[in-house]
Scaffold this motif. Structure first.
Motif, PDB file in Angstrom:
ATOM      1  N   LYS A  73       0.829  -1.203   0.000  1.00 15.75           N
ATOM      2  CA  LYS A  73       0.000   0.000   0.000  1.00 15.75           C
ATOM      3  C   LYS A  73       0.866   1.257   0.000  1.00 15.75           C
ATOM      4  N   THR A  74       1.968   1.212   0.727  1.00 15.20           N
ATOM      5  CA  THR A  74       2.894   2.346   0.717  1.00 15.20           C
ATOM      6  C   THR A  74       3.489   2.538  -0.670  1.00 15.20           C
ATOM      7  N   ASP A  75       3.911   1.443  -1.279  1.00 19.75           N
ATOM      8  CA  ASP A  75       4.475   1.510  -2.632  1.00 19.75           C
ATOM      9  C   ASP A  75       3.476   2.095  -3.623  1.00 19.75           C
ATOM     10  N   LEU A  76       2.209   1.755  -3.437  1.00 24.87           N
ATOM     11  CA  LEU A  76       1.167   2.142  -4.386  1.00 24.87           C
ATOM     12  C   LEU A  76       0.460   3.429  -3.999  1.00 24.87           C
ATOM     13  N   SER A  77       0.951   4.079  -2.915  1.00 29.97           N
ATOM     14  CA  SER A  77       0.362   5.340  -2.412  1.00 29.97           C
ATOM     15  C   SER A  77      -1.106   5.158  -2.051  1.00 29.97           C
ATOM     16  N   ILE A  78      -1.419   4.003  -1.452  1.00 34.35           N
ATOM     17  CA  ILE A  78      -2.778   3.740  -0.978  1.00 34.35           C
ATOM     18  C   ILE A  78      -2.839   4.050   0.516  1.00 34.35           C
TER      19      ILE A  78
END
Length: 679
Positions: free
Chosen positions: A108-113
């Motif tokens: 989620k951090t990688d995907l800006s979620i």
């Protein structure tokens, strides 16, 4: 501890939604669907890892894959008559729950979620959240896993699997997990006797494992695979197998061979011509494809062009094109790659330390997987070239393990060897594992090995065939009136000058003279005896060889001038030549294959050859004879006809002279007689 794999193995990726994670509810059930009692499910599920047909045989042999279960099936429904599941709920295996939660938050951090915490209702079920929310074709993520080719390796699902695989505690589970090994060329790998559920599958082949037949594949990226369900049938030993979810097959993965490769050839596209003579320009083409860079934060993709000898100077990149052939695709901007040619511009270096690097690492992760890459560049043949052969192979350094990544998007090249050193792990897999290197004749890219040509002359007396010194020759290309200039490499040995304006270059080529004080050339087969001459560094074609200066004491009137055709002999690495006879009959036509400068046609006979890569230079050399008397010219052929004509002309002149003199004498006598009468 992270898994460390030194094997260039298979890149595997799901090619459909089902093979990644097709486990969320599919919508309304039909009348034939019924709930399955999963407590009775047998531990007979299978994951089959196959080979995509386009990859050919041998892709799998010797490779071992292991599977770690991450999700249990719950509340499955299906049609017993067709073996098709309509829905399956997923819970997280307790032993991987913490790792899966960490991986989901990282994804989620990688995907800006945001937020990165678990969604409501999934606080204790990270794999269930992924199945419900990130399925792609039934959830809110429409790009992760919609079945299209590149999306099988991108998006939310892939990010989650990559993060999970990067956790060292999770990697340790593969050492004791169920596994399978391909044992035959083109065979599939079956991991059998599994309880139904969701698994992460990885290639765990040890470096140098028994049975490996291919050393040119990357390590696989982790694969998330859902199995089918095997239920007891109505009759004994008659299993009821559910192997489809909706329209998607379960428990199957087709691997794609993603080992980066590079092919090199002489570029002739668009009518480009290549001139292998000294000073000429060669056009090269490197062909590859955009590699799979999923799971990498940095990736190395560096082409290294290395010659086997001195003699080539880097010219320029004429274009790097990605995608469909022009006018499709696009040309890379200069900011998207780097070029280092320092070693190629230093002829004094030994061949092993000359190289040209073309580094696409800065941009390769932004390019579309599978797109073609075509690099075009030029090189010029310089005065350091020797032996006729111009050969330079290409190797490719590329990243090979997502668990051991480079620290930056750049290939680090060892200045002493030209090898890429930051493909981790550093071994033969870093550069030489998947390459096509054309340093050895007979490899798949023989087009990138080319040759300049030479031919040989022997100067001798017409009367007895003994050697003559002091003669000088000029060589002029067909269609030109300006003699070519050469550099003297030794006594009687000349090679075309790359710089035709060089002060040290000459167009007068002296035959070998043991009294000249000039040292012998060190090239194999160089002249060593009086009267010999080697003329080197030429492109295939037709030339005029003319004697410019006759030996002392020999006629400067009867100097031969002939056409000489040079090209490949019995093999491309053997220089061949043929020549016409001259007017005076002092040079014999060799009766071999001859390229006519007028018609550019070939007579169907063999060349005289000068030996492989300059050996045996006088095998069939052109013998040029000199005379010191008209009487030594042959009385047949063109020279004989000319002699007859000369005799006729001389006799005519003598006759006319005698008649003129006689008439003058007669006129004088008449005048004297008249004067006497008058007197």
């Amino acid at each position: 501890m992270k898994r460390k794999m030194n094997l260039r193995a298979i890149v595997g990726a799901a090619v459909s939604a089902a093979t990644l994670l097709a486990l969320a509810p599919l919508g309304a059930a039909n009348a034939a669907n019924a709930s399955l009692d999963l407590n009775q499910a047998k531990s007979k599920s299978t994951i089959t890892i196959g080979v995509n047909a386009v990859n050919g045989a041998g892709t799998m042999e010797g490779h071992k894959f292991a599977a770690v279960k991450v999700g249990n099936y719950e509340n499955a429904e299906g049609d017993a008559s067709t073996g098709v599941l309509s829905s399956v709920a997923v819970s997280t295996v307790s032993g991987v729950k913490a790792n899966a939660a960490t991986a989901l938050a990282a994804a989620k951090t990688d995907l800006s979620i945001t937020p990165t915490t678990a969604d409501a209702g999934y606080e204790d079920n990270p794999v269930g959240e992924v199945a419900s929310k990130w399925l792609g074709w039934t959830g809110t993520d429409s790009s992760s896993n919609n079945g299209t080719v590149p999306n099988g390796w991108k998006g939310n699902l892939r990010t989650f699997v990559t993060e999970l695989s990067n956790i060292s505690a999770f990697q340790n589970l593969f050492t004791t997990s169920p596994a399978g090994t391909a044992t035959a060329t083109g065979a599939s790998v079956n991991i059998t006797d599994l309880t139904p559920g969701v698994y992460v599958v990885e290639d765990v082949t040890a470096s140098g494992a028994t049975g490996l037949t291919s050393t040119s594949h990357k390590n696989s990226i982790p694969m998330l695979v859902s199995t089918g369900i095997v239920m007891p049938g109505a009759a004994p030993n008659a299993d009821l197998i559910y192997n489809t979810l909706g329209t998607q097959a379960l428990g199957k993965v087709d691997l794609k061979n993603d080992a980066p490769q590079v092919k090199k050839s002489l570029d002739t596209d668009g009518g480009v011509t290549n001139d292998p003579s000294i000073g000429g320009t060669l056009h090269y083409k490197l062909e590859s494809k955009v590699p799979l860079t999923t799971g990498y934060s940095h990736y190395v993709f560096t082409m290294v062009d290395t010659p086997s000898q001195r003699g080539l100077s880097y010219g320029s990149i004429t274009g790097i094109h990605v995608g469909a052939p022009a006018p499709g695709g696009r040309d890379l901007a200069t900011s998207e790659y780097t070029v280092n040619d320092a070693k190629y511009t230093t002829p004094a270096n030994s061949p092993s330390t000359q190289y040209l690097t073309i580094d696409l690492s800065p941009s390769v992760r932004s390019l579309t997987y599978g797109d073609s890459i075509v690099v075009r560049f030029t090189m010029t043949v310089n005065d350091e070239a020797t032996g006729g052969a111009l050969e330079n192979g290409v190797t490719l350094g590329y990243s090979s393990d997502t668990n051991n990544q480079p620290s930056h998007d750049k290939g680090d090249v060892d200045p002493s060897t030209g090898q890429v050193t930051n493909c981790v792990p550093v071994s033969s897999t870093c550069q030489n594992g998947t390459v096509t290197n054309d340093k050895t004749e007979g490899s798949t890219n023989t087009n990138s090995k080319t040759y300049f040509r030479h031919f040989n002359v022997i100067k001798e007396k017409k009367v007895d065939g003994s050697a003559l010194t002091g003669a000088k020759f000029t060589v002029t290309a067909s269609g030109s009136t300006t003699p070519i200039k050469f550099l003297q490499d030794g006594n009687g040995s000349y090679k075309k000058s790359a710089n035709q304006s060089a002060a040290s270059a000459t167009d007068k080529l002296s035959v070998y003279d043991s009294t000249s004080g000039v040292a012998n050339d060190t090239v194999a087969g160089a002249p060593t005896s009086n009267g010999e001459l080697m003329i080197d560094g030429l492109a295939d074609g037709v030339y005029t060889l003319a004697e410019d200066t006759a030996p002392a004491g020999y006629s400067s009137t009867f100097k031969p001038s002939i056409e000489v055709s040079v090209g490949a002999g019995s093999a491309d690495n053997v220089s061949g030549f043929a020549n016409k006879g001259d007017t005076w009959g002092l040079v014999e036509a060799n009766g071999k294959k001859y390229v006519s400068s007028a018609t550019n046609t070939l007579n169907d006979v063999s060349w005289n050859t000068t030996g492989t890569d300059h050996s045996a230079p006088n095998a069939g050399a052109i013998v040029v004879k000199n005379v010191n008397s008209v009487s030594q010219l042959p009385l047949t052929g063109g020279a004989g006809a000319i002699l007859v004509l000369l005799v006729v002309v001389v006799l005519g002149i003598l006759t006319a002279t005698l008649i003129f003199v006689r008439r003058r004498l007669g006129a004088n006598d008449n005048a004297n007689a008249g004067a006497a009468i008058k007197a």
